[in-house]
Motif scaffolding. Sequence first.
Motif, mmCIF file in Angstrom:
data_model
loop_
_atom_site.group_PDB
_atom_site.id
_atom_site.type_symbol
_atom_site.label_atom_id
_atom_site.label_comp_id
_atom_site.label_asym_id
_atom_site.label_seq_id
_atom_site.Cartn_x
_atom_site.Cartn_y
_atom_site.Cartn_z
ATOM 1 N N ARG A 1 0.816 -1.218 0.000
ATOM 2 C CA ARG A 1 0.000 0.000 0.000
ATOM 3 C C ARG A 1 0.850 1.270 0.000
ATOM 4 N N ASP A 2 1.903 1.251 0.830
ATOM 5 C CA ASP A 2 2.698 2.470 0.999
ATOM 6 C C ASP A 2 3.987 2.473 0.179
ATOM 7 N N GLY A 3 4.312 1.322 -0.413
ATOM 8 C CA GLY A 3 5.506 1.270 -1.245
ATOM 9 C C GLY A 3 6.806 1.340 -0.476
ATOM 10 N N ARG A 4 6.760 0.966 0.795
ATOM 11 C CA ARG A 4 7.983 0.984 1.617
ATOM 12 C C ARG A 4 8.907 -0.166 1.193
ATOM 13 N N SER A 5 10.199 0.024 1.349
ATOM 14 C CA SER A 5 11.156 -1.022 0.979
ATOM 15 C C SER A 5 11.227 -2.090 2.072
ATOM 16 N N VAL A 6 11.634 -3.293 1.659
ATOM 17 C CA VAL A 6 11.769 -4.397 2.614
ATOM 18 C C VAL A 6 12.825 -4.054 3.663
ATOM 19 N N SER A 7 13.891 -3.378 3.239
ATOM 20 C CA SER A 7 14.955 -3.012 4.183
ATOM 21 C C SER A 7 14.423 -2.082 5.267
ATOM 22 N N ASP A 8 13.592 -1.106 4.877
ATOM 23 C CA ASP A 8 13.022 -0.172 5.856
ATOM 24 C C ASP A 8 12.119 -0.891 6.845
ATOM 25 N N ILE A 9 11.313 -1.800 6.311
ATOM 26 C CA ILE A 9 10.368 -2.503 7.184
ATOM 27 C C ILE A 9 11.104 -3.455 8.110
ATOM 28 N N ALA A 10 12.142 -4.126 7.594
ATOM 29 C CA ALA A 10 12.937 -5.024 8.431
ATOM 30 C C ALA A 10 13.566 -4.244 9.584
ATOM 31 N N ALA A 11 14.080 -3.043 9.294
ATOM 32 C CA ALA A 11 14.658 -2.200 10.347
ATOM 33 C C ALA A 11 13.590 -1.786 11.347
ATOM 34 N N LEU A 12 12.375 -1.513 10.861
ATOM 35 C CA LEU A 12 11.267 -1.118 11.731
ATOM 36 C C LEU A 12 10.931 -2.204 12.747
ATOM 37 N N PHE A 13 10.968 -3.469 12.286
ATOM 38 C CA PHE A 13 10.627 -4.587 13.170
ATOM 39 C C PHE A 13 11.848 -5.193 13.868
ATOM 40 N N GLY A 14 13.037 -4.672 13.569
ATOM 41 C CA GLY A 14 14.241 -5.149 14.242
ATOM 42 C C GLY A 14 14.710 -6.523 13.796
ATOM 43 N N VAL A 15 14.497 -6.847 12.508
ATOM 44 C CA VAL A 15 14.954 -8.129 11.972
ATOM 45 C C VAL A 15 15.777 -7.865 10.719
ATOM 46 N N HIS A 16 16.525 -8.896 10.292
ATOM 47 C CA HIS A 16 17.276 -8.793 9.043
ATOM 48 C C HIS A 16 16.289 -8.904 7.888
ATOM 49 N N ARG A 17 16.606 -8.229 6.793
ATOM 50 C CA ARG A 17 15.670 -8.263 5.661
ATOM 51 C C ARG A 17 15.475 -9.667 5.115
ATOM 52 N N ALA A 18 16.525 -10.509 5.210
ATOM 53 C CA ALA A 18 16.365 -11.896 4.761
ATOM 54 C C ALA A 18 15.341 -12.626 5.621
ATOM 55 N N THR A 19 15.326 -12.319 6.916
ATOM 56 C CA THR A 19 14.325 -12.926 7.813
ATOM 57 C C THR A 19 12.930 -12.511 7.387
#
Length: 201
Positions: free
Chosen positions: A174-192
């Motif tokens: 919906r918001d077009g956020r990157s996976v890297s940004d969201i991974a940082a938001l949740f405190g996990v690695h983007r691969a996770t």
Amino acid sequence: MRDPNDPGTRDILTGRVLIGYARVSTDAQDLSHQRDMLAAAGCSRIFAEKITGTRRDRPELARMLDHLRAGDVVIVTALDRLARSTRDLLEIAEQLQAKGAGLRSLGEPWADTTTPAGRMVLIVFGGIAEFERSLIVERTRRGREAAKRRGVKFGPPTRLSAAQLEHARELIERDGRSVSDIAALFGVHRATLYRALARAA
């Protein structure tokens, strides 16, 4: 590399060139005793280092193996100066055999691959080591199967809840956020996060 015109000092009885290897685990320890024993045994050259046996990258051991020629014999004061385990010893012995070189331990007279009896002992050791490895594999397999029957889950733990994954998906789609940004938001690695989203798809 050895000068081909310099054969080195040869063993009086066998005519082989004797090469010594000495090792201590820390800088505080002294190599003099091992050096003296190896020199007394007739070693024409001694490779020595101060490094723990648990390290795989032992520079002087590597230099010695590169220096060896067919017919040479590696002399050590004790096998634990050369190898850190039975498996390690067998691997080094195989490298020596591939070069046509032998191995002799001053502290363990039975460990002499220049004799039929010594070669037989190492063959037996190889069989024992292989048997030990198969027992470990079997025990590990049975342990995992028993744990699975008790409901134990293997693999990396799921660090994101279903609600978090749904929120992450919304942010991406919906918001077009990157996976890297969201991974940082949740405190996990983007691969996770990638793996979690793929499993939830």
